[in-house]
Scaffold this motif. Structure first.
Motif, short mmCIF file in Angstrom:
data_model
loop_
_atom_site.label_atom_id
_atom_site.label_comp_id
_atom_site.label_asym_id
_atom_site.label_seq_id
_atom_site.Cartn_x
_atom_site.Cartn_y
_atom_site.Cartn_z
N ASP A 93 6.85 -7.60 4.31
CA ASP A 93 5.62 -8.39 4.33
C ASP A 93 5.66 -9.53 3.33
N ASN A 94 6.88 -9.83 2.83
CA ASN A 94 7.09 -10.93 1.87
C ASN A 94 6.37 -10.69 0.54
N GLN A 95 6.14 -9.44 0.20
CA GLN A 95 5.53 -9.11 -1.07
C GLN A 95 6.44 -8.16 -1.84
N LEU A 96 6.27 -8.12 -3.14
CA LEU A 96 7.00 -7.17 -3.97
C LEU A 96 6.23 -6.94 -5.26
N VAL A 97 6.55 -5.82 -5.91
CA VAL A 97 5.91 -5.45 -7.17
C VAL A 97 6.99 -5.40 -8.24
N ILE A 98 6.75 -6.07 -9.36
CA ILE A 98 7.70 -6.05 -10.49
C ILE A 98 7.44 -4.77 -11.28
N LYS A 99 8.02 -3.66 -10.82
CA LYS A 99 7.70 -2.36 -11.39
C LYS A 99 8.20 -2.21 -12.83
N GLU A 100 9.35 -2.80 -13.15
CA GLU A 100 9.92 -2.63 -14.48
C GLU A 100 9.33 -3.60 -15.51
N GLY A 101 8.51 -4.53 -15.05
CA GLY A 101 7.90 -5.49 -15.96
C GLY A 101 8.70 -6.78 -16.04
N TYR A 102 8.04 -7.84 -16.50
CA TYR A 102 8.66 -9.16 -16.53
C TYR A 102 9.73 -9.29 -17.61
N GLY A 159 -0.87 -10.37 -11.36
CA GLY A 159 -0.34 -9.34 -12.24
C GLY A 159 1.12 -9.09 -11.94
N SER A 160 1.45 -7.83 -11.63
CA SER A 160 2.83 -7.47 -11.31
C SER A 160 3.16 -7.67 -9.84
N LYS A 161 2.16 -8.07 -9.04
CA LYS A 161 2.37 -8.26 -7.61
C LYS A 161 2.65 -9.73 -7.30
N ILE A 162 3.62 -9.98 -6.47
CA ILE A 162 3.96 -11.35 -6.08
C ILE A 162 4.08 -11.44 -4.56
N LYS A 163 3.45 -12.43 -3.99
CA LYS A 163 3.58 -12.70 -2.55
C LYS A 163 4.36 -13.98 -2.40
N ILE A 164 5.40 -13.95 -1.57
CA ILE A 164 6.22 -15.13 -1.30
C ILE A 164 5.65 -15.87 -0.10
N CYS A 165 5.38 -17.15 -0.27
CA CYS A 165 4.78 -17.96 0.80
C CYS A 165 5.88 -18.75 1.49
N LEU A 166 6.45 -18.16 2.54
CA LEU A 166 7.53 -18.82 3.28
C LEU A 166 6.99 -19.49 4.53
#
Length: 208
Positions: free
Chosen positions: A161-170, A201-208
């Motif tokens: 779904d073009n999304q991901l969560v940075i689970k380990e932190g930035y 926050g830790s969630k990122i959506k990629i807008c392709l």
């Protein structure tokens, strides 16, 4: 094998184009193995020349101490070992939650490829995709700027779904990309300004 397990296998590239009766026959031949939370599935020395398919749970793929990938229901692993003569597996795979997995050995795969040639073609396509993925990953680590490295990493690790969560932190992500945290945050801000991502926050959506 439960109905939910079969539904996951039906979506696997190896089986999705097979007639229903052949799918049912193949699934009846597969044995489900269970792994406890924290249990090693593959290590460098202990592994099988098999293709594994996650049916339940979650597992993590490690290289040394670095997290390379997370496996969820429907994920495959072991392709690098199936037809290899190597004595060591290239990564370590550990169950993060209780896992149910089916393994298809090299001999079973060869038998399926002879009986169902379309399955062999789908496997070749899968391996070709893995090569492209690895090339993109290499590109992301050899990029000249933090922005290019981050964008490559995000594209390589996004979900369907073009999304991901940075689970380990930035901070950990900055270490993986071999950039400073300040450079990473500037790169995130620039990608947001360019409309390429939406960060929450830790969630990122990629807008392709």
């Amino acid at each position: 094998m439960t109905k939910s397990y079969k539904e996951i296998l039906e979506k696997c590239f190896l089986f999705e184009n097979l007639p229903a009766q052949i799918q049912e026959m193949v699934f009846s031949e597969l044995e489900v193995q269970n792994f406890k939370k924290g249990q090693s599935i593959y290590t460098k020395q202990e592994f099988e020349k098999s293709l594994g398919i996650i049916l339940e749970g979650e597992a993590t793929v490690y290289k040394e101490n670095a997290v390379l990938n997370r496996l969820t229901p429907g994920s495959l692993f072991g392709a690098a070992a199936v037809f290899s003569d190597g004595d060591e597996y290239v990564t370590t795979i550990r169950a993060e939650k209780k896992c149910a997995i089916v393994f298809i050995t090299d001999e079973e795969l060869q038998d399926y490829f002879v009986r169902f040639p379309d399955m062999a073609l789908e496997y070749i396509k899968f391996l070709s995709g893995r090569i492209r993925f690895l090339n993109r990953k290499i590109d992301s680590f050899t990029s000249r700027s933090a922005e290019d490295a981050l964008w490559g990493w995000l594209c390589n690790n996004r979900q369907t779904d073009n999304q991901l969560v940075i689970k380990e932190g930035y901070a950990e992500l900055a270490r993986k990309l071999n950039v400073s945290r300040a450079s990473l945050y500037r790169a995130l801000a620039k990608l947001e300004d360019e409309g390429k991502i939406i960060k929450n926050g830790s969630k990122i959506k990629i807008c392709l």
